[in-house]
Write an enzyme that holds these catalytic residues in place. Structure first.
Site, PDB file in Angstrom:
ATOM      1  N   THR A 116       0.816  -1.219   0.000  1.00 27.13           N
ATOM      2  CA  THR A 116       0.000   0.000   0.000  1.00 27.13           C
ATOM      3  C   THR A 116       0.844   1.261   0.000  1.00 27.13           C
ATOM      4  O   THR A 116       0.358   2.343  -0.328  1.00 27.13           O
ATOM      5  CB  THR A 116      -0.925   0.025   1.222  1.00 27.13           C
ATOM      6  OG1 THR A 116      -0.135   0.042   2.416  1.00 27.13           O
ATOM      7  CG2 THR A 116      -1.848  -1.177   1.235  1.00 27.13           C
ATOM      8  N   CYS A 176       1.830   2.988   9.472  1.00 28.55           N
ATOM      9  CA  CYS A 176       0.772   3.131  10.473  1.00 28.55           C
ATOM     10  C   CYS A 176       1.327   3.029  11.890  1.00 28.55           C
ATOM     11  O   CYS A 176       2.438   2.533  12.113  1.00 28.55           O
ATOM     12  CB  CYS A 176      -0.289   2.032  10.300  1.00 28.55           C
ATOM     13  SG  CYS A 176      -0.964   1.866   8.632  1.00 28.55           S
ATOM     14  N   CYS A 230      -3.574   0.866  14.533  1.00 29.68           N
ATOM     15  CA  CYS A 230      -4.387   1.222  13.358  1.00 29.68           C
ATOM     16  C   CYS A 230      -5.497   0.182  13.133  1.00 29.68           C
ATOM     17  O   CYS A 230      -5.266  -1.032  13.204  1.00 29.68           O
ATOM     18  CB  CYS A 230      -3.507   1.300  12.117  1.00 29.68           C
ATOM     19  SG  CYS A 230      -4.410   1.850  10.640  1.00 29.68           S
ATOM     20  N   ARG A 270      -7.186  -3.230   8.041  1.00 29.48           N
ATOM     21  CA  ARG A 270      -7.064  -4.681   7.956  1.00 29.48           C
ATOM     22  C   ARG A 270      -5.620  -5.099   8.206  1.00 29.48           C
ATOM     23  O   ARG A 270      -4.682  -4.480   7.693  1.00 29.48           O
ATOM     24  CB  ARG A 270      -7.521  -5.145   6.575  1.00 29.48           C
ATOM     25  CG  ARG A 270      -7.471  -6.638   6.359  1.00 29.48           C
ATOM     26  CD  ARG A 270      -7.974  -6.973   4.974  1.00 29.48           C
ATOM     27  NE  ARG A 270      -7.896  -8.408   4.710  1.00 29.48           N
ATOM     28  CZ  ARG A 270      -8.259  -8.974   3.577  1.00 29.48           C
ATOM     29  NH1 ARG A 270      -8.722  -8.214   2.581  1.00 29.48           N
ATOM     30  NH2 ARG A 270      -8.159 -10.280   3.413  1.00 29.48           N
ATOM     31  N   ARG A 324       4.286   6.783   3.081  1.00 32.59           N
ATOM     32  CA  ARG A 324       3.531   7.978   3.447  1.00 32.59           C
ATOM     33  C   ARG A 324       2.611   7.660   4.643  1.00 32.59           C
ATOM     34  O   ARG A 324       2.227   6.496   4.849  1.00 32.59           O
ATOM     35  CB  ARG A 324       2.706   8.470   2.256  1.00 32.59           C
ATOM     36  CG  ARG A 324       1.647   7.503   1.792  1.00 32.59           C
ATOM     37  CD  ARG A 324       0.936   8.013   0.532  1.00 32.59           C
ATOM     38  NE  ARG A 324      -0.161   7.122   0.137  1.00 32.59           N
ATOM     39  CZ  ARG A 324       0.002   6.007  -0.546  1.00 32.59           C
ATOM     40  NH1 ARG A 324       1.229   5.645  -0.940  1.00 32.59           N
ATOM     41  NH2 ARG A 324      -1.040   5.246  -0.847  1.00 32.59           N
ATOM     42  N   CYS A 331      -0.471   6.930   7.017  1.00 34.57           N
ATOM     43  CA  CYS A 331      -1.816   6.376   6.835  1.00 34.57           C
ATOM     44  C   CYS A 331      -2.850   7.462   7.127  1.00 34.57           C
ATOM     45  O   CYS A 331      -2.749   8.176   8.133  1.00 34.57           O
ATOM     46  CB  CYS A 331      -1.998   5.185   7.785  1.00 34.57           C
ATOM     47  SG  CYS A 331      -3.681   4.545   7.879  1.00 34.57           S
ATOM     48  N   CYS A 374      -5.140   6.177  10.592  1.00 32.57           N
ATOM     49  CA  CYS A 374      -4.660   6.309  11.979  1.00 32.57           C
ATOM     50  C   CYS A 374      -3.809   7.551  12.201  1.00 32.57           C
ATOM     51  O   CYS A 374      -3.488   7.880  13.343  1.00 32.57           O
ATOM     52  CB  CYS A 374      -3.879   5.061  12.391  1.00 32.57           C
ATOM     53  SG  CYS A 374      -2.294   4.831  11.527  1.00 32.57           S
TER      54      CYS A 374
END
Length: 377
Positions: free
Chosen positions: A44, A48, A52, A55, A77, A79, A82
């Site tokens: 992704t 995080c 968080c 999933r 980058r 999230c 969160c």
């Protein structure tokens, strides 16, 4: 030139991730780990905080970072769910609870703020403050104020030898001496005059025996077993008891008391027998919170210092939990030997790591058939 099998590389990375203690915190979405580390997900491109709500990622895609800057330097980058760079709700709550504690501690004796007044000072509703305060400290604001009042009384009795007991009671903020004397056993563990005399008016019966772990000393006050000490040298155990109850009247046990010691020794040798004896537990409010949790750990099982801190509602008090374990004077009855490091390794034990290992090995082969000890609040 041979190339590495991508499937094998992913499997190896998954194994590495799953072996890392931080992975368990990610799977559990542990808020207590927020601010300690961050994790990124390669598929992704985001990173995080451990709590968080997204999933849970596949372990082969996860990397761990010591800071937000480290994660961003690695090309990830923040999230948007969160928001890892923002102060977590847990940290914000901890700051508000700390502020509330300071307000309670700085209040004049007898003038502890009400819940409504305290909530107004920190900018929360009374119900919200009550909930997060108890979660963070294990106590309600009122109970914390009561504990502070008791601490002021103990300090006055310890440090003001010329003041009367009555003056110390009122100076600590108690509104009625008669009401206090009704609660003195819970507040001090004894009458105020006995506390000031450091147990001078108390009779402590004791006896020293032998068990598979070496010498064992068992001491009993009129409230229950107040010390179970283990060691190599019986004389050293006696000196430890004398230091602990410096002004008490120590009485060597008779034949009837030897039978009680035999019961304790039998419990050490066979934990599944149980130990239905009253305990005279002496410690601070925090220590007793820790010790009550230890008494809920069944034989054959362990908990980490961090897990105990979580259970008492103070997830960051790991060091204080370890200190409470070290202060325990009731070996086996309050099973501090069942507390281990987060990786399962055995850490220091007041009576020696080898005794800790022997106790855990013995307990892992038994199943409890009755209550282990009589728990004392």
């Amino acid at each position: 030139m041979p190339t590495r099998n991508p499937t094998s590389a992913k499997a190896a990375q998954a194994t590495t991730t799953q072996a890392d203690p931080r992975w368990a915190a990610v799977v559990a979405r542990s808020a207590a780990a927020d601010g300690i580390f961050w994790y990124s997900v390669q598929t992704t491109g985001v990173y995080c905080r451990p709590s968080c709500a997204s999933r849970t990622p596949r372990p082969e895609n996860v990397r761990f970072h010591g800071s937000c800057d480290d994660a961003e330097r690695a090309g990830f980058r923040p999230c948007q769910r969160c928001k890892p760079r923002q102060t977590s709700a847990l940290s914000h709550h901890a700051a508000l609870v700390t502020e509330a504690c300071r307000i309670i501690e700085s209040a004049s004796p007898g003038e502890a703020p009400t819940l409504d007044a305290l909530a107004a000072r920190v900018g929360l509703s009374p119900s919200h403050l009550h909930r997060i305060f108890k979660h963070a400290t294990g106590l309600t604001p009122k109970a914390y104020a009561v504990a502070q009042r008791a601490q002021r009384l103990r300090s006055a009795l310890d440090n003001q030898p010329t003041a009367s007991v009555t003056d110390a009671i009122y100076g600590a903020g108690y509104q009625s001496s008669s009401r206090f004397y009704e609660q003195s056993a819970q507040v001090l563990g004894m009458r105020p005059s006995d506390y000031r005399a450091r147990g001078a008016a108390q009779d402590i019966r004791f006896a020293i025996g032998q068990c598979s772990l070496g010498a064992i000393l068992v001491a009993q006050s009129d409230r229950g077993i107040c010390a179970i000490l283990l060691g190599d040298d019986p004389e050293a155990l006696l000196h430890e008891l004398q230091d602990r109850f410096a002004q008490a009247h120590l009485i060597g046990g008779d034949a009837a008391y030897e039978a009680l010691v035999a019961q304790v020794v039998a419990f050490v040798e066979a934990p599944d027998l149980g130990l239905n004896l009253p305990l005279d537990v002496r410690g601070t409010v925090f220590q007793q919170r820790v010790w009550r949790v230890l008494q809920t750990i069944p034989p054959g099982q362990t908990a980490s210092y961090a897990e105990v801190a979580q259970r008492i509602g103070s997830p960051k008090a790991v060091r204080a939990v370890a200190q409470a374990c070290a202060a325990n004077a009731l070996a086996v009855a309050i099973p501090c030997h069942r507390v281990v490091k987060s990786d399962g390794a055995l850490s220091g034990y007041r009576w020696g790591v080898e005794r800790k290992r022997a106790l855990l090995t013995r307990e892992s082969a038994t199943e409890p058939t009755q209550p282990l000890v009589e728990k004392v609040a």
